[in-house]
Scaffold this motif. Structure first.
Motif: not given
Length: 108
Positions: A34-48, A50-59
């Protein structure tokens, strides 16, 4: 230009600097990279949705979908796993077709 020329020679420090300047982080995974870019989090479809775990900071690597997300890449090292999965699915399909054929014969 100098950094680009240096990267061609395989200098890992320069390569990291180029990735950092591009705002990318490469996350190496079992099924994909995964080449996730924090500048464009909308591109990360894995976050759509999604119930993110506490402390999650990326895809969420386990939700990466190379067929849907341009941040995901399948490399040659992933092919044996995908090939094995494909063969398992084809074997399952063969068994399903055999059961359906038997059921069709018994009900005719």
């Amino acid at each position: 230009m100098r950094a680009t020329a240096a990267a061609r020679s395989g200098d890992a420090t320069v390569e990291r600097a180029l990735l950092r300047n591009a705002g990318l982080t490469i996350r190496v995974g079992t099924l994909n990279h995964c080449t996730y870019g924090p500048a464009s989090p909308a591109r990360a479809l894995c976050l759509e949705n999604a119930a993110l775990p506490e402390g999650a900071d990326g895809p969420m690597q386990d939700r990466g979908r190379p067929d849907r997300c341009s941040d995901n890449t399948i490399g040659p090292e992933h092919l044996p796993l995908y090939t094995s999965h494909r063969l398992q699915l084809l074997a399952l399909l063969d068994r399903i077709e055999a059961v359906l054929a038997r059921a069709t014969r018994e009900n005719s």
